[in-house]
Scaffold this motif. Structure first.
Motif, PDB file in Angstrom:
ATOM      1  N   ASP A  34       0.851  -1.188   0.000  1.00 38.15           N
ATOM      2  CA  ASP A  34       0.000   0.000   0.000  1.00 38.15           C
ATOM      3  C   ASP A  34       0.885   1.237   0.000  1.00 38.15           C
ATOM      4  OD1 ASP A  34      -2.280   1.513  -0.055  1.00 38.15           O
ATOM      5  OD2 ASP A  34      -2.961   0.997   1.968  1.00 38.15           O
ATOM      6  N   PHE A  35       0.264   2.406  -0.215  1.00 35.03           N
ATOM      7  CA  PHE A  35       0.977   3.677  -0.299  1.00 35.03           C
ATOM      8  C   PHE A  35       0.039   4.793   0.130  1.00 35.03           C
ATOM      9  CE2 PHE A  35       1.421   7.570  -2.820  1.00 35.03           C
ATOM     10  CZ  PHE A  35       2.727   7.944  -2.521  1.00 35.03           C
ATOM     11  N   THR A  36       0.552   5.768   0.887  1.00 36.45           N
ATOM     12  CA  THR A  36      -0.244   6.942   1.247  1.00 36.45           C
ATOM     13  C   THR A  36       0.590   8.205   1.088  1.00 36.45           C
ATOM     14  OG1 THR A  36       0.370   6.783   3.599  1.00 36.45           O
ATOM     15  CG2 THR A  36      -1.672   5.676   2.910  1.00 36.45           C
ATOM     16  N   LEU A  37      -0.088   9.310   0.844  1.00 32.63           N
ATOM     17  CA  LEU A  37       0.518  10.637   0.783  1.00 32.63           C
ATOM     18  C   LEU A  37      -0.360  11.559   1.612  1.00 32.63           C
ATOM     19  CD1 LEU A  37       2.435  12.822  -0.308  1.00 32.63           C
ATOM     20  CD2 LEU A  37       1.000  12.935  -2.367  1.00 32.63           C
ATOM     21  N   VAL A  38       0.133  11.954   2.800  1.00 32.94           N
ATOM     22  CA  VAL A  38      -0.689  12.726   3.730  1.00 32.94           C
ATOM     23  C   VAL A  38       0.161  13.776   4.441  1.00 32.94           C
ATOM     24  CG1 VAL A  38      -2.295  10.812   4.143  1.00 32.94           C
ATOM     25  CG2 VAL A  38      -0.298  11.083   5.622  1.00 32.94           C
ATOM     26  N   LEU A  39      -0.515  14.661   5.145  1.00 31.44           N
ATOM     27  CA  LEU A  39       0.148  15.640   5.999  1.00 31.44           C
ATOM     28  C   LEU A  39       0.966  14.943   7.072  1.00 31.44           C
ATOM     29  CD1 LEU A  39       0.431  18.579   7.239  1.00 31.44           C
ATOM     30  CD2 LEU A  39      -1.627  18.014   8.558  1.00 31.44           C
ATOM     31  N   GLY A  40       2.146  15.469   7.346  1.00 31.44           N
ATOM     32  CA  GLY A  40       2.975  14.946   8.420  1.00 31.44           C
ATOM     33  C   GLY A  40       3.888  16.029   8.965  1.00 31.44           C
ATOM     34  N   GLY A  41       4.956  15.589   9.595  1.00 33.03           N
ATOM     35  CA  GLY A  41       5.839  16.493  10.321  1.00 33.03           C
ATOM     36  C   GLY A  41       5.439  16.505  11.776  1.00 33.03           C
ATOM     37  N   LYS A  42       6.438  16.438  12.663  1.00 32.08           N
ATOM     38  CA  LYS A  42       6.108  16.332  14.086  1.00 32.08           C
ATOM     39  C   LYS A  42       5.326  17.545  14.577  1.00 32.08           C
ATOM     40  CE  LYS A  42       8.536  13.967  16.863  1.00 32.08           C
ATOM     41  NZ  LYS A  42       7.793  12.722  16.678  1.00 32.08           N
ATOM     42  N   GLY A  43       5.670  18.733  14.074  1.00 32.66           N
ATOM     43  CA  GLY A  43       4.923  19.910  14.489  1.00 32.66           C
ATOM     44  C   GLY A  43       3.481  19.849  14.043  1.00 32.66           C
ATOM     45  N   ALA A  44       3.280  19.568  12.753  1.00 31.40           N
ATOM     46  CA  ALA A  44       1.919  19.500  12.218  1.00 31.40           C
ATOM     47  C   ALA A  44       1.119  18.393  12.886  1.00 31.40           C
ATOM     48  CB  ALA A  44       1.958  19.292  10.708  1.00 31.40           C
ATOM     49  N   ASN A  45       1.733  17.236  13.096  1.00 32.67           N
ATOM     50  CA  ASN A  45       1.025  16.130  13.742  1.00 32.67           C
ATOM     51  C   ASN A  45       0.567  16.514  15.147  1.00 32.67           C
ATOM     52  OD1 ASN A  45       1.448  14.469  11.526  1.00 32.67           O
ATOM     53  ND2 ASN A  45       3.254  13.486  12.404  1.00 32.67           N
ATOM     54  N   GLN A  46       1.430  17.177  15.887  1.00 33.45           N
ATOM     55  CA  GLN A  46       1.062  17.563  17.246  1.00 33.45           C
ATOM     56  C   GLN A  46      -0.024  18.632  17.241  1.00 33.45           C
ATOM     57  OE1 GLN A  46       4.595  18.325  19.611  1.00 33.45           O
ATOM     58  NE2 GLN A  46       5.517  16.393  18.961  1.00 33.45           N
ATOM     59  N   ALA A  47       0.023  19.514  16.248  1.00 33.26           N
ATOM     60  CA  ALA A  47      -1.034  20.511  16.122  1.00 33.26           C
ATOM     61  C   ALA A  47      -2.375  19.851  15.829  1.00 33.26           C
ATOM     62  CB  ALA A  47      -0.678  21.513  15.027  1.00 33.26           C
ATOM     63  N   VAL A  48      -2.378  18.866  14.937  1.00 33.62           N
ATOM     64  CA  VAL A  48      -3.609  18.153  14.617  1.00 33.62           C
ATOM     65  C   VAL A  48      -4.125  17.401  15.848  1.00 33.62           C
ATOM     66  CG1 VAL A  48      -4.600  16.269  13.248  1.00 33.62           C
ATOM     67  CG2 VAL A  48      -3.135  17.976  12.153  1.00 33.62           C
ATOM     68  N   ALA A  49      -3.226  16.750  16.573  1.00 32.48           N
ATOM     69  CA  ALA A  49      -3.636  16.021  17.779  1.00 32.48           C
ATOM     70  C   ALA A  49      -4.282  16.963  18.794  1.00 32.48           C
ATOM     71  CB  ALA A  49      -2.438  15.305  18.400  1.00 32.48           C
TER      72      ALA A  49
END
Length: 305
Positions: A34-49
């Motif tokens: 499988d393959f995915t292309l999504v938002l990431g980055g530790k800063g962005a991930n923590q903001a989303v959380a």
């Protein structure tokens, strides 16, 4: 004015993830599943959380001028993160190349690219604008270390609770630690920073003391499926792990720290915030991908009963 906002200064990437039965050995090619292309980055991930927990959350970071710029900014906004302080800079957006095996274990290469353009002026402007409504500042190490150190000191001066997730582990000036209220490394990050091999609760206590001795207010050492240890000047507490079926461990630490910061901003005490963060980390590993795996408050409450 209520100070219930979370301010996140850090990285934004496009996460390119390949899933396979096993990870290739050096020089080997394997077929993926499988393959995915999504938002990431530790800063962005923590903001989303933090936003999915329910905290009003603002992201401070940089994207480039490529196709990934809209993907990342639109994804942040779609999760409820305020993007007014995300700056577009020349060149490509940061990218993380992630590989995940059938057991959910991963390896990651992050290329910062636009994230390297985050500067002191951008940080100072955002903190000055948001300090009156914010109580928690979340930091990581996927931007230049000197920017993280500057943000910690600026956040402390502004009266924010400064939470540092020291990942990926990097050498930091000793002067940063007194500006950090809470540090949240996992076993490997704690080991690299302290020189103490962290493998169990006792060694986690020793690593936590290393941070406390350098001026950090509270240290939380996360131990994956072995739980977590919280330590401060008054003692230490062990948190039992939450057993779940692991699909992908990507962003588990970000789920933990982002939820922890949001819980503090919402008025929970440290122990309650750790319990909620533990639930978030557990839920994150049950889904594939980074930002898509981050749980909302209803999911946390359901897990905790």
């Amino acid at each position: 004015m209520e100070r219930d906002n979370v301010l996140v200064v850090g990285s934004i990437t496009a996460d390119v993830t390949a899933f396979a039965e096993r990870l290739p050995r050096p020089g080997e090619t394997v077929l993926g599943t499988d393959f995915t292309l999504v938002l990431g980055g530790k800063g962005a991930n923590q903001a989303v959380a933090a936003a999915r927990f329910g905290a009003p959350t603002s992201m401070v970071g940089c994207v480039g001028e490529d196709l990934f710029a809209d993907l990342t900014r639109d994804s942040l906004a779609g999760h409820g993160v305020r993007t007014q302080w995300v700056r577009q800079v020349p060149g490509p957006t940061g990218v993380a190349h992630i590989r995940v095996d059938r057991h959910g274990q991963n390896d990651i290469v992050i290329t910062p690219l636009a994230n390297a353009a985050l500067d002191e002026a951008q940080v100072d402007t955002a903190i000055a604008a948001l300090a009156e409504v914010s109580s928690v500042l979340l930091l990581q190490l996927e931007v230049r270390p000197e920017i993280t150190a500057h943000a910690a000191e600026a956040g402390r001066r502004a009266g924010l609770t400064v939470v540092l997730d020291p990942a990926p582990a990097a050498e930091l000036p000793d002067g940063i630690w007194p500006a950090v209220d809470v540090v949240t490394p996992n076993e490997s990050e704690a080991a690299l920073l302290t020189g103490i091999e962290v493998s169990d609760v006792d060694s986690a206590h020793r690593a936590a003391k290393w941070f406390l001795d350098r001026g950090v207010g509270r240290a939380i050492i996360t131990l994956g499926d072995k739980g977590a240890v919280l330590a401060d000047a008054h003692g230490a507490k062990f948190f039992e792990p939450i057993e779940v079926a692991v699909v992908d461990t990507t962003a588990a630490g970000d789920a933990f720290t982002g939820t922890f910061g949001a819980a503090l901003a919402a008025g929970h005490d440290t122990v309650e915030a750790v319990e909620l963060a533990m639930a978030a980390g557990a839920l994150a590993v049950t889904k594939a991908g980074a930002s898509p795996s981050l749980p909302n408050r209803a999911e946390l409450d359901a897990l905790l009963g």
